[in-house]
Design a protein around this motif. Sequence first.
Motif, PDB file in Angstrom:
ATOM      1  N   ALA A   1      68.742 -54.698 105.090  1.00  0.00           N
ATOM      2  CA  ALA A   1      69.015 -55.730 105.920  1.00  0.00           C
ATOM      3  C   ALA A   1      68.549 -57.208 104.328  1.00  0.00           C
ATOM      4  N   HIS A   2      68.291 -57.034 103.511  1.00  0.00           N
ATOM      5  CA  HIS A   2      67.392 -57.892 101.803  1.00  0.00           C
ATOM      6  C   HIS A   2      69.402 -58.688 101.722  1.00  0.00           C
ATOM      7  N   THR A   3      69.145 -59.278 100.966  1.00  0.00           N
ATOM      8  CA  THR A   3      70.392 -59.914 100.508  1.00  0.00           C
ATOM      9  C   THR A   3      70.223 -60.120  98.429  1.00  0.00           C
TER      10      THR A   3
ATOM     11  N   ARG B   1      58.710 -57.466 107.252  1.00  0.00           N
ATOM     12  CA  ARG B   1      59.613 -58.083 106.540  1.00  0.00           C
ATOM     13  C   ARG B   1      59.136 -58.869 105.603  1.00  0.00           C
TER      14      ARG B   1
ATOM     15  N   ARG C   1      61.484 -62.604 105.920  1.00  0.00           N
ATOM     16  CA  ARG C   1      62.541 -62.658 106.672  1.00  0.00           C
ATOM     17  C   ARG C   1      63.790 -61.125 106.447  1.00  0.00           C
ATOM     18  N   SER C   2      64.463 -60.579 107.001  1.00  0.00           N
ATOM     19  CA  SER C   2      65.367 -59.953 106.928  1.00  0.00           C
ATOM     20  C   SER C   2      66.892 -60.792 107.278  1.00  0.00           C
ATOM     21  N   TRP C   3      67.864 -59.970 107.224  1.00  0.00           N
ATOM     22  CA  TRP C   3      69.215 -60.163 107.787  1.00  0.00           C
ATOM     23  C   TRP C   3      69.998 -62.180 107.557  1.00  0.00           C
ATOM     24  N   HIS C   4      69.669 -62.104 105.871  1.00  0.00           N
ATOM     25  CA  HIS C   4      69.948 -63.944 105.710  1.00  0.00           C
ATOM     26  C   HIS C   4      70.283 -63.592 104.113  1.00  0.00           C
ATOM     27  N   THR C   5      70.744 -64.420 104.023  1.00  0.00           N
ATOM     28  CA  THR C   5      71.921 -65.079 102.920  1.00  0.00           C
ATOM     29  C   THR C   5      71.293 -65.416 101.725  1.00  0.00           C
TER      30      THR C   5
ATOM     31  N   GLY D   1      67.968 -65.710 108.926  1.00  0.00           N
ATOM     32  CA  GLY D   1      67.496 -64.499 109.020  1.00  0.00           C
ATOM     33  C   GLY D   1      65.953 -64.935 110.184  1.00  0.00           C
TER      34      GLY D   1
ATOM     35  N   LEU E   1      71.702 -65.421 111.838  1.00  0.00           N
ATOM     36  CA  LEU E   1      71.369 -64.106 111.963  1.00  0.00           C
ATOM     37  C   LEU E   1      72.280 -63.313 111.592  1.00  0.00           C
ATOM     38  N   TRP E   2      72.164 -61.666 110.302  1.00  0.00           N
ATOM     39  CA  TRP E   2      73.050 -61.084 110.060  1.00  0.00           C
ATOM     40  C   TRP E   2      74.853 -61.463 110.107  1.00  0.00           C
TER      41      TRP E   2
END
Length: 406
Positions: free
Chosen positions: A203-205, A224, A252-256, A270, A304-305
């Motif tokens: 869930a990184h970018t 995270r 954070r996770s689930w970011h862009t 995220g 997020l995601w």
Amino acid sequence: MAACAPASQQFCVAEERSGHCAVVDGNFLYVWGGYVSIEENEVYLPNDELWVYEIDSGLWTMHLMEGELPTSMSGSCGACINGKLYIFGGFDDKGYSNLLYYVNLRTRNGTYRWKKITDFKGQPPTPRDKLSCWVYKDRLIYFGGYGCRKHNELSDCFDVHDAFWEGQIFWGWHNDVHVFDTNTQTWFQPTIRGGVPPQPRAAHTCAVLGNKGYIFGGRVLQTRMNDLHWLNLDSWIWSGRIHISGEKPKDRSWHTLTPIADDKLFLFGGLSSDNVPLSDGWIHSVTTNGWKQLTHLPKSRPRLWHTACLGTEGEVMIFGGSKDDLHFLDTGHCSDLLIFQTQPYSLLRLCLDCIGKNASLLKNQMSWLPSKILPQVLKKITFWAAANHRQEKKAEIERQEQINVT
């Protein structure tokens, strides 16, 4: 073919979703896969639907797909090379995938046909989801993700999270690098020649600037991160953690992360370490090695995601995702498209938008326009008509919700 092709005053919007794939090719944004929540159940969206957003007109259409269809999944990694959308990995009710598919987005007959890549050379990565990908020199370069391995597949590039001892199956996070060369149809694992790799994560970018593949944040074991790394995609040397002074984004996770210039990256959204959905935006300059937070972004649109794609004039298009913490309140999936302008629009674009917004006032002067400009003007008129329609529809929904509350 198009299940909801728009009529003159009828506009459709892609279905809400999280964990989907999205790419831009030319003047179109393509969206596939993901899932929604229905009565606390995760429901994967149809694998034979491709949603297409025309950037100039602002219109969505849905196309039914044919061929060797991927399984309906979330957490797959999508990327575009030479007009082909590649889908790798993902998760469904049966577990994790390590299959690779592609579809030609530049089809001439309007038929989008999936092709499963089976005649490859080399060894693909182990099954996983929530990985990321760099596109460089017609190669798909995958990093990390969460998945499973057998006991004899364990290595230093894998942090164990859980284990099922009967079959000696282990679940956990990866930090390995795998390359698929689209020209030779070959998988290979490059030899890392130096540097310190990031910790295994999911869930990184990822984003590419020049010959460097950047990684930010993600889920690492039970925490995270907000660390930034890059990998030289020619020499295969890691930078190690990049030390940055001054303010910087929180974990954070689930970011862009989206490249918006030769030396700049745009970070958005995220889920924070304290499980709060984020709506902040940051720009990282590799020239100054610093982060700068954007203060003009709306605070009421956390995501997020989601997915983020760069448009034709430097705008970042955020689609879908969730506004809730998916671990505890998995209901707030989104279908709206957030567009962040990261650089001034061209004079032509500004003029087209002005005409599109004021079409009713300028209708008698439309015939004066050059014939080469008129088609672009008509698309902008449609764009703003669709935008106004969606805004009116949203306002009506909010009014009804207010009535129901009172």
